[in-house]
Write a protein that holds these residues in place. Structure first.
Motif, PDB file in Angstrom:
ATOM      1  N   LEU A 139       0.799  -1.228   0.000  1.00 39.35           N
ATOM      2  CA  LEU A 139       0.000   0.000   0.000  1.00 39.35           C
ATOM      3  C   LEU A 139       0.832   1.280   0.000  1.00 39.35           C
ATOM      4  CD1 LEU A 139      -2.944  -0.797   2.462  1.00 39.35           C
ATOM      5  CD2 LEU A 139      -3.035  -0.572  -0.028  1.00 39.35           C
ATOM      6  N   ALA A 140       2.068   1.234   0.503  1.00 42.96           N
ATOM      7  CA  ALA A 140       2.874   2.456   0.646  1.00 42.96           C
ATOM      8  C   ALA A 140       2.959   3.259  -0.653  1.00 42.96           C
ATOM      9  CB  ALA A 140       4.264   2.109   1.179  1.00 42.96           C
ATOM     10  N   PRO A 141       3.340   2.654  -1.784  1.00 40.56           N
ATOM     11  CA  PRO A 141       3.394   3.458  -3.013  1.00 40.56           C
ATOM     12  C   PRO A 141       2.023   3.916  -3.494  1.00 40.56           C
ATOM     13  CG  PRO A 141       3.800   1.126  -3.482  1.00 40.56           C
ATOM     14  CD  PRO A 141       3.816   1.280  -1.999  1.00 40.56           C
ATOM     15  N   LEU A 142       0.970   3.163  -3.155  1.00 34.49           N
ATOM     16  CA  LEU A 142      -0.383   3.561  -3.555  1.00 34.49           C
ATOM     17  C   LEU A 142      -0.830   4.792  -2.765  1.00 34.49           C
ATOM     18  CD1 LEU A 142      -2.157   0.086  -3.852  1.00 34.49           C
ATOM     19  CD2 LEU A 142      -0.932   1.397  -5.613  1.00 34.49           C
ATOM     20  N   PHE A 143      -0.467   4.847  -1.490  1.00 33.90           N
ATOM     21  CA  PHE A 143      -0.761   6.039  -0.692  1.00 33.90           C
ATOM     22  C   PHE A 143      -0.053   7.261  -1.276  1.00 33.90           C
ATOM     23  CE2 PHE A 143      -1.643   3.258   3.194  1.00 33.90           C
ATOM     24  CZ  PHE A 143      -3.010   3.461   3.115  1.00 33.90           C
TER      25      PHE A 143
ATOM     26  N   ALA B 144       7.090  10.667  -8.726  1.00 34.32           N
ATOM     27  CA  ALA B 144       7.827   9.394  -8.817  1.00 34.32           C
ATOM     28  C   ALA B 144       8.807   9.252  -7.656  1.00 34.32           C
ATOM     29  CB  ALA B 144       8.567   9.325 -10.148  1.00 34.32           C
ATOM     30  N   ILE B 145       9.463  10.355  -7.300  1.00 36.28           N
ATOM     31  CA  ILE B 145      10.403  10.323  -6.171  1.00 36.28           C
ATOM     32  C   ILE B 145       9.653  10.037  -4.876  1.00 36.28           C
ATOM     33  CG2 ILE B 145      11.915  11.766  -4.737  1.00 36.28           C
ATOM     34  CD1 ILE B 145      12.843  13.118  -7.328  1.00 36.28           C
ATOM     35  N   ASN B 146       8.530  10.703  -4.663  1.00 37.02           N
ATOM     36  CA  ASN B 146       7.743  10.466  -3.452  1.00 37.02           C
ATOM     37  C   ASN B 146       7.278   9.013  -3.360  1.00 37.02           C
ATOM     38  OD1 ASN B 146       7.917  12.955  -2.253  1.00 37.02           O
ATOM     39  ND2 ASN B 146       5.948  13.689  -2.988  1.00 37.02           N
ATOM     40  N   LYS B 147       6.900   8.453  -4.492  1.00 39.90           N
ATOM     41  CA  LYS B 147       6.449   7.059  -4.521  1.00 39.90           C
ATOM     42  C   LYS B 147       7.591   6.123  -4.131  1.00 39.90           C
ATOM     43  CE  LYS B 147       4.304   3.639  -7.579  1.00 39.90           C
ATOM     44  NZ  LYS B 147       3.751   3.403  -8.940  1.00 39.90           N
TER      45      LYS B 147
END
Length: 327
Positions: free
Chosen positions: A83-87, A148-151
């Motif tokens: 879920l982390a990248p989806l958030f 993209a960096i935040n993801k």
């Protein structure tokens, strides 16, 4: 019935992913309602509605946050990793929504000419600042790079935390009855129960967590064991194995610097501190340098006191300032 306190007895970990995905969907619907409002942007129809948006996701996040911070299991960590990248993507869809930011900026600009009541002015200032700091004013290409960096960072942060949790769970010091000097009856009973639960009946477990480490360091009369427990705790994620965080730290720092550059800052600290008390890296360094001499002087006093006790006890050791913690 309990003022919003989560009812953990009624929930199942396997329901978390579905709930969070649904919560994100519902919040985006709330955002769509705000940006599709054809009325002139006002504090009431834009900022207040933004504050109300995502109420279901916020409520579900009470469970998610406590599971992550206090009740993490391998089953939950697998969900968290997914879920982390989806958030992160979800947050980017909100903070980089051009129509939403246009409405926020309209209210903000109007408040500069005709200030709102102090509480409302504070909210619009913080809202505008938050969106601005998170790339709302970037061009399309930079927005994509920033998102993209935040993801990628969200996944690295999750992996970092899970590595630390792994070492907390797997570096356990087991004591015998002869090694319990100085410890309270309550602590001893708890340590025995934990050891039994871990399949070490008859021993006493000092887990690699602050709640177990701190009282042990404070009261145990076993110096070498104190050193072992202290070293285990402060080496979490730094043991040269598959759960080592050193490469993750280097990559996090690289991405943070890249993120700051995209936003026009020389370094990550400049970006991060602008809405904090210090405001600038120079102010933060100035504060630390101001208290540093007093801190060093106090440590020297404490080390001298401990050395005197060690000498009085006939311990043939020399206590250095950098390792006084476990003495």
């Amino acid at each position: 019935p309990y003022g919003g306190v989560p009812a953990f007895d009624l929930m199942k970990v396997e329901d978390v992913k579905t709930a969070m995905l649904k919560g994100m969907e519902m919040e985006l619907n709330d955002i769509a309602a705000i940006v599709n409002n054809t009325d002139t942007p006002t504090f009431e129809n834009t900022i207040e509605e933004l504050e109300r948006s995502g109420a279901e996701l916020k409520r579900a996040s009470n469970y998610y946050g406590i599971l992550s911070g206090n009740m993490s299991s391998q089953e939950f960590r697998d969900i968290e990793t997914e879920l982390a990248p989806l958030f992160s993507e979800h947050e980017s869809k909100i903070t980089q929504n051009e129509k939403l930011f246009h409405r926020i900026k309209t209210v903000y600009d109007a408040s500069l000419e005709n200030p709102l009541p102090s509480d409302q002015q504070r909210v619009i200032d913080l809202t505008y600042k938050n969106f601005s700091m998170n790339g709302a004013e970037l061009d399309a290409d930079k927005k994509a790079s920033y998102a993209a960096i935040n993801k990628e960072l969200s996944s690295l942060y999750t992996k970092f935390s899970n590595n630390v949790l792994h070492d907390e769970e797997n570096y356990v010091s087991y004591l015998t009855k002869e090694q319990l000097g100085g410890l309270s009856d309550g602590f001893i009973k708890s340590a025995a129960k934990i050891a039994t639960e871990k399949g070490q009946d008859g021993k006493y477990a000092i887990t690699n967590s602050r709640s177990s480490m701190n009282p042990f360091l404070t009261y145990s009369t076993e110096r070498e064991l104190r050193k072992q427990v202290w070293t285990n705790y402060y080496s979490r994620g730094d043991n040269g194995d598959e759960f080592d965080n050193n490469e993750l730290i280097a990559e996090i720092l690289r991405l943070r610097r890249e993120k700051a550059k995209i936003l026009g800052y020389d370094n990550y600290a400049e970006w991060r501190l602008q809405d904090r008390m210090a405001k600038t890296p120079e102010n933060a360094i100035g504060l630390m340098e101001a208290v540093w001499p007093a801190a060093i002087a106090r440590i020297s006093e404490e080390v001298a006191d401990m050395q005197a006790i060690a000498d009085e006890n006939g311990d043939k050791i020399t206590i250095e300032p950098w390792d006084y913690r476990f003495y």
